[in-house]
Scaffold this motif. Structure first.
Motif, PDB file in Angstrom:
ATOM      1  N   ALA A   5       0.695  -1.121  -0.189  1.00  0.00           N
ATOM      2  CA  ALA A   5      -0.075  -0.021  -0.139  1.00  0.00           C
ATOM      3  C   ALA A   5       0.757   1.205  -0.060  1.00  0.00           C
ATOM      4  N   VAL A   6       1.900   1.280   0.695  1.00  0.00           N
ATOM      5  CA  VAL A   6       2.852   2.364   0.822  1.00  0.00           C
ATOM      6  C   VAL A   6       3.340   2.652  -0.474  1.00  0.00           C
ATOM      7  N   ARG A  46       2.525   1.682  -3.246  1.00  0.00           N
ATOM      8  CA  ARG A  46       1.394   2.285  -4.412  1.00  0.00           C
ATOM      9  C   ARG A  46       1.399   3.740  -4.058  1.00  0.00           C
ATOM     10  N   LEU A  47       1.318   4.222  -2.940  1.00  0.00           N
ATOM     11  CA  LEU A  47       1.149   5.651  -2.651  1.00  0.00           C
ATOM     12  C   LEU A  47       2.412   6.474  -3.260  1.00  0.00           C
ATOM     13  N   ILE A  48       3.383   5.756  -2.767  1.00  0.00           N
ATOM     14  CA  ILE A  48       4.883   6.593  -3.551  1.00  0.00           C
ATOM     15  C   ILE A  48       4.766   6.488  -4.849  1.00  0.00           C
ATOM     16  N   THR A  49       4.798   5.214  -5.758  1.00  0.00           N
ATOM     17  CA  THR A  49       4.789   5.463  -7.059  1.00  0.00           C
ATOM     18  C   THR A  49       3.644   6.250  -7.881  1.00  0.00           C
ATOM     19  N   GLY A  50       2.333   6.142  -7.021  1.00  0.00           N
ATOM     20  CA  GLY A  50       1.345   6.953  -7.776  1.00  0.00           C
ATOM     21  C   GLY A  50       1.593   8.575  -7.727  1.00  0.00           C
ATOM     22  N   THR A  51       2.514   8.862  -6.554  1.00  0.00           N
ATOM     23  CA  THR A  51       2.920  10.258  -6.383  1.00  0.00           C
ATOM     24  C   THR A  51       3.923  10.453  -7.522  1.00  0.00           C
ATOM     25  N   LEU A  52       4.947   9.644  -7.594  1.00  0.00           N
ATOM     26  CA  LEU A  52       6.109   9.725  -8.592  1.00  0.00           C
ATOM     27  C   LEU A  52       5.481   9.789 -10.189  1.00  0.00           C
ATOM     28  N   GLU A  53       4.580   9.157 -10.428  1.00  0.00           N
ATOM     29  CA  GLU A  53       3.858   8.927 -11.831  1.00  0.00           C
ATOM     30  C   GLU A  53       3.056  10.445 -12.059  1.00  0.00           C
ATOM     31  N   ARG A  54       2.491  10.829 -10.964  1.00  0.00           N
ATOM     32  CA  ARG A  54       1.709  12.221 -11.477  1.00  0.00           C
ATOM     33  C   ARG A  54       2.836  13.537 -11.357  1.00  0.00           C
ATOM     34  N   PHE A  55       4.066  13.217 -11.117  1.00  0.00           N
ATOM     35  CA  PHE A  55       4.810  14.370 -11.227  1.00  0.00           C
ATOM     36  C   PHE A  55       6.096  13.716 -12.477  1.00  0.00           C
ATOM     37  N   GLY A  56       5.568  12.741 -13.081  1.00  0.00           N
ATOM     38  CA  GLY A  56       6.360  12.319 -14.361  1.00  0.00           C
ATOM     39  C   GLY A  56       7.756  11.616 -14.146  1.00  0.00           C
ATOM     40  N   TYR A  57       8.034  11.042 -12.961  1.00  0.00           N
ATOM     41  CA  TYR A  57       9.208  10.318 -12.554  1.00  0.00           C
ATOM     42  C   TYR A  57       8.925   8.767 -12.881  1.00  0.00           C
ATOM     43  N   ARG A  58       9.872   8.070 -13.585  1.00  0.00           N
ATOM     44  CA  ARG A  58       9.929   6.719 -13.940  1.00  0.00           C
ATOM     45  C   ARG A  58      10.518   5.995 -12.555  1.00  0.00           C
ATOM     46  N   HIS A  59       9.941   4.938 -12.295  1.00  0.00           N
ATOM     47  CA  HIS A  59      10.012   4.233 -10.962  1.00  0.00           C
ATOM     48  C   HIS A  59      10.453   2.569 -11.170  1.00  0.00           C
ATOM     49  N   THR A 104      10.697   6.403   6.389  1.00  0.00           N
ATOM     50  CA  THR A 104      10.390   5.371   7.641  1.00  0.00           C
ATOM     51  C   THR A 104       9.381   5.866   8.531  1.00  0.00           C
ATOM     52  N   GLY A 105       8.862   4.725   9.003  1.00  0.00           N
ATOM     53  CA  GLY A 105       7.923   5.052  10.050  1.00  0.00           C
ATOM     54  C   GLY A 105       8.434   4.973  11.283  1.00  0.00           C
ATOM     55  N   ARG A 106       9.775   5.132  11.672  1.00  0.00           N
ATOM     56  CA  ARG A 106      10.461   5.214  12.756  1.00  0.00           C
ATOM     57  C   ARG A 106      10.727   6.385  13.235  1.00  0.00           C
ATOM     58  N   ASP A 107       9.753   6.957  14.113  1.00  0.00           N
ATOM     59  CA  ASP A 107       9.885   8.340  14.449  1.00  0.00           C
ATOM     60  C   ASP A 107      10.734   8.368  15.804  1.00  0.00           C
ATOM     61  N   ASP A 108      11.910   8.299  15.496  1.00  0.00           N
ATOM     62  CA  ASP A 108      13.083   8.304  16.442  1.00  0.00           C
ATOM     63  C   ASP A 108      14.228   9.085  15.944  1.00  0.00           C
ATOM     64  N   THR A 109      14.894   9.812  16.749  1.00  0.00           N
ATOM     65  CA  THR A 109      15.786  10.817  16.419  1.00  0.00           C
ATOM     66  C   THR A 109      16.984  10.088  16.085  1.00  0.00           C
ATOM     67  N   HIS A 110      17.240   9.030  17.104  1.00  0.00           N
ATOM     68  CA  HIS A 110      18.601   8.427  16.736  1.00  0.00           C
ATOM     69  C   HIS A 110      18.480   7.651  15.400  1.00  0.00           C
ATOM     70  N   ASP A 111      17.512   7.210  14.905  1.00  0.00           N
ATOM     71  CA  ASP A 111      17.692   6.460  13.662  1.00  0.00           C
ATOM     72  C   ASP A 111      17.537   7.476  12.574  1.00  0.00           C
ATOM     73  N   PRO A 135       3.168   8.546   8.337  1.00  0.00           N
ATOM     74  CA  PRO A 135       2.742   9.128   7.026  1.00  0.00           C
ATOM     75  C   PRO A 135       3.086  10.392   6.750  1.00  0.00           C
ATOM     76  N   PHE A 136       3.267  10.671   5.401  1.00  0.00           N
ATOM     77  CA  PHE A 136       3.661  11.614   4.671  1.00  0.00           C
ATOM     78  C   PHE A 136       2.932  12.381   3.709  1.00  0.00           C
ATOM     79  N   GLU A 137       2.894  13.706   3.606  1.00  0.00           N
ATOM     80  CA  GLU A 137       2.118  14.353   2.413  1.00  0.00           C
ATOM     81  C   GLU A 137       3.003  14.184   1.168  1.00  0.00           C
ATOM     82  N   PRO A 138       2.310  13.545  -0.150  1.00  0.00           N
ATOM     83  CA  PRO A 138       2.808  13.638  -1.331  1.00  0.00           C
ATOM     84  C   PRO A 138       3.541  14.746  -1.866  1.00  0.00           C
TER      85      PRO A 138
END
Length: 230
Positions: free
Chosen positions: A10-11, A13-26, A77-84, A100-103
């Motif tokens: 699912a993630v 698809r979200l990333i690749t869908g965003t990339l496609e809308r802005f014309g990036y191959r992936h 990443t889903g790790r909301d940790d400053t160390h990472d 989660p992030f905004e496209p």
């Protein structure tokens, strides 16, 4: 070409869908092993790397990539940790975004990283030069940093760009916006602070002090050193 290293369909698809809308191959790789095998045949312009992969830790993938390749790397990443986050930047990632992030945020960071790796037009290319400061030597053309004792190491592209910004304007307070050099990153983003911290650690190795890169609270940073170019 952008490689998306993400095991969550699912993630991905979200990333690749965003990339496609802005014309990036992936291309998508659900495991670190598949991604690393692909690199033997072709490197991308940028990789978006998840840290929680099923076959190996994303930090290990990052370490292997930076030891052999030079292309943009964005940690998602889903790790909301400053160390990472700090560890990822220290291992050579150019930036990170927390799920989660905004496209629009993802695309802004992708564009920013891709610009750093684009060669400058010949007419605008900066002449090669060597900077000497506080006993250290830095070669602009090769990103080579030499300590007062003659120990050599090569800085990453992001580290070199940051150091050059300081060296070109020594003893001047530089704001975060100036150090970001107009990239598409919010002025409130704290990743520039992490990059400054990582650069300081370069100078602190071997018992040296990185205190000539000073924090001016509420204003930015300053390189307190005399710089000569040759």
């Amino acid at each position: 070409m952008i490689h998306v290293v993400e095991d969550d369909a699912a993630v991905a698809r979200l990333i690749t869908g965003t990339l496609e809308r802005f014309g990036y191959r992936h291309a998508v790789f659900p495991t670190g092993g598949e991604f690393l095998r692909q690199l033997r045949m072709q490197s991308p312009d940028l990789a978006i790397l998840d840290l929680g992969l099923p076959d190996m830790d994303g930090m290990e993938v990052l370490q292997q990539v930076r030891g052999r390749h030079r292309f943009g790397l964005l940690i998602a990443t889903g790790r909301d940790d400053t160390h990472d986050r700090v560890m990822g930047l220290e291992l050579g990632a150019d930036d990170y975004v927390v799920k989660p992030f905004e496209p629009r945020e993802l695309i802004a960071r992708v564009r920013s990283i891709l610009r750093r790796y684009q060669p400058e037009p010949a007419a605008c290319a900066q002449p090669p030069g060597v900077a000497c400061f506080a006993g250290w030597t830095f070669e602009r053309g090769t990103h080579r940093l030499v300590s007062p004792e003659g120990v050599e190491e090569t800085l990453s592209l992001a580290e070199s760009q940051l150091l050059i910004a300081f060296l070109e304007r020594p003893n001047q307070i530089l704001s975060r916006e100036q150090l970001l050099a107009g990239r598409d990153v919010s002025a409130l983003d704290r990743s520039i602070d992490l990059r400054v911290s990582r650069l300081r650690k370069r100078f602190e190795q071997g018992g040296h002090s990185g205190k000539f890169i000073k924090t001016v609270y509420g204003a930015g940073y300053l390189l307190a050193a005399t710089v000569t170019w040759r």
